[in-house]
Design a protein around this motif. Structure first.
Motif, PDB file in Angstrom:
ATOM      1  N   CYS A  49      31.649   6.545  61.511  1.00  0.00           N
ATOM      2  CA  CYS A  49      31.252   5.170  62.073  1.00  0.00           C
ATOM      3  C   CYS A  49      29.943   5.567  62.863  1.00  0.00           C
ATOM      4  O   CYS A  49      29.987   6.693  63.679  1.00  0.00           O
ATOM      5  CB  CYS A  49      32.319   4.636  62.995  1.00  0.00           C
ATOM      6  SG  CYS A  49      33.681   3.872  62.490  1.00  0.00           S
ATOM      7  N   VAL A  53      28.509   0.622  65.846  1.00  0.00           N
ATOM      8  CA  VAL A  53      29.821   0.350  65.933  1.00  0.00           C
ATOM      9  C   VAL A  53      30.014  -0.011  67.354  1.00  0.00           C
ATOM     10  O   VAL A  53      30.916  -0.875  67.735  1.00  0.00           O
ATOM     11  CB  VAL A  53      31.043   1.130  64.922  1.00  0.00           C
ATOM     12  CG1 VAL A  53      32.291   0.639  65.492  1.00  0.00           C
ATOM     13  CG2 VAL A  53      30.623   1.137  63.839  1.00  0.00           C
ATOM     14  N   ARG A  59      34.359   3.327  68.408  1.00  0.00           N
ATOM     15  CA  ARG A  59      34.140   4.438  67.123  1.00  0.00           C
ATOM     16  C   ARG A  59      35.421   4.897  66.599  1.00  0.00           C
ATOM     17  O   ARG A  59      35.937   4.802  65.720  1.00  0.00           O
ATOM     18  CB  ARG A  59      33.047   5.296  67.081  1.00  0.00           C
ATOM     19  CG  ARG A  59      31.641   4.675  67.088  1.00  0.00           C
ATOM     20  CD  ARG A  59      30.507   5.775  66.967  1.00  0.00           C
ATOM     21  NE  ARG A  59      30.776   7.058  67.904  1.00  0.00           N
ATOM     22  CZ  ARG A  59      30.174   6.724  69.209  1.00  0.00           C
ATOM     23  NH1 ARG A  59      29.554   5.980  69.502  1.00  0.00           N
ATOM     24  NH2 ARG A  59      30.192   7.958  69.917  1.00  0.00           N
ATOM     25  N   ALA A  62      38.064   2.302  65.541  1.00  0.00           N
ATOM     26  CA  ALA A  62      37.545   1.799  64.041  1.00  0.00           C
ATOM     27  C   ALA A  62      38.016   2.760  63.076  1.00  0.00           C
ATOM     28  O   ALA A  62      38.609   2.761  62.030  1.00  0.00           O
ATOM     29  CB  ALA A  62      35.898   1.575  64.021  1.00  0.00           C
ATOM     30  N   GLY A  88      32.744   2.631  58.837  1.00  0.00           N
ATOM     31  CA  GLY A  88      33.170   1.462  59.588  1.00  0.00           C
ATOM     32  C   GLY A  88      31.731   0.368  59.749  1.00  0.00           C
ATOM     33  O   GLY A  88      30.844   1.099  59.816  1.00  0.00           O
ATOM     34  N   ARG A  89      32.135  -0.727  59.884  1.00  0.00           N
ATOM     35  CA  ARG A  89      31.023  -1.681  60.180  1.00  0.00           C
ATOM     36  C   ARG A  89      31.198  -2.361  61.409  1.00  0.00           C
ATOM     37  O   ARG A  89      32.156  -2.517  62.029  1.00  0.00           O
ATOM     38  CB  ARG A  89      31.031  -2.936  59.286  1.00  0.00           C
ATOM     39  CG  ARG A  89      30.788  -2.353  57.742  1.00  0.00           C
ATOM     40  CD  ARG A  89      30.641  -3.705  56.914  1.00  0.00           C
ATOM     41  NE  ARG A  89      30.108  -3.215  55.407  1.00  0.00           N
ATOM     42  CZ  ARG A  89      29.251  -3.658  54.947  1.00  0.00           C
ATOM     43  NH1 ARG A  89      28.484  -4.667  55.360  1.00  0.00           N
ATOM     44  NH2 ARG A  89      28.646  -3.371  53.885  1.00  0.00           N
ATOM     45  N   ALA A  90      29.775  -2.499  62.095  1.00  0.00           N
ATOM     46  CA  ALA A  90      29.860  -3.075  63.484  1.00  0.00           C
ATOM     47  C   ALA A  90      30.581  -4.460  63.670  1.00  0.00           C
ATOM     48  O   ALA A  90      30.407  -5.209  62.792  1.00  0.00           O
ATOM     49  CB  ALA A  90      28.230  -3.109  64.091  1.00  0.00           C
ATOM     50  N   THR A  93      34.992  -4.061  61.312  1.00  0.00           N
ATOM     51  CA  THR A  93      36.339  -2.954  61.498  1.00  0.00           C
ATOM     52  C   THR A  93      37.141  -3.101  62.450  1.00  0.00           C
ATOM     53  O   THR A  93      38.177  -3.136  62.132  1.00  0.00           O
ATOM     54  CB  THR A  93      35.674  -1.615  61.240  1.00  0.00           C
ATOM     55  OG1 THR A  93      34.738  -1.614  60.168  1.00  0.00           O
ATOM     56  CG2 THR A  93      36.828  -0.702  60.785  1.00  0.00           C
TER      57      THR A  93
END
Length: 115
Positions: A49, A53, A59, A62, A88-90, A93
């Motif tokens: 991440c 994120v 982070r 996530a 992971g996506r901001a 996730t």
């Protein structure tokens, strides 16, 4: 029972996946590659991440969610001899419902493997 996936740790393994196939979903980005030197080896997975994120707490949360999704989905839908990196996506996730996150990974694996 299928053994748990092994964990990718070295930078070179992550970079090899970055140069291979990728599939984006709403909850994560999945990068995958088949290892030519070990086609019948174990499934391996890595998690990452970026700072987009959030702070360290976000982070880590996530990545914990991605680890649990991978633990549940990869033994059934992953393929031996493949490496997977879950990114992971901001916002998505952490906030996405867990069942939807599992569905995202299944969808990405089906697209990567051509099902």
């Amino acid at each position: 029972m299928t053994p748990a996936p092994e964990i990718l740790k070295s930078r070179s393994e992550f970079l090899a996946c970055a140069r291979a196939q990728r599939q984006g979903t709403r909850g994560m980005m999945v990068q995958a590659r088949q290892r030519p030197d070990d086609p019948d080896g174990p499934i391996r997975v890595g998690f990452t991440c970026s700072k987009k994120v959030g702070n360290a707490v976000a982070r880590n949360r996530a990545k914990r969610r991605l680890r649990e999704v991978a633990r549940m989905v990869l033994p059934e839908h992953g393929r031996p001899g493949w490496d997977y990196v879950l990114i992971g996506r901001a916002g998505a996730t952490i906030d996405r419902p867990f069942e939807a996150l599992k569905g995202d990974l299944v969808h990405a694996l089906n697209r990567i493997h051509g099902a």
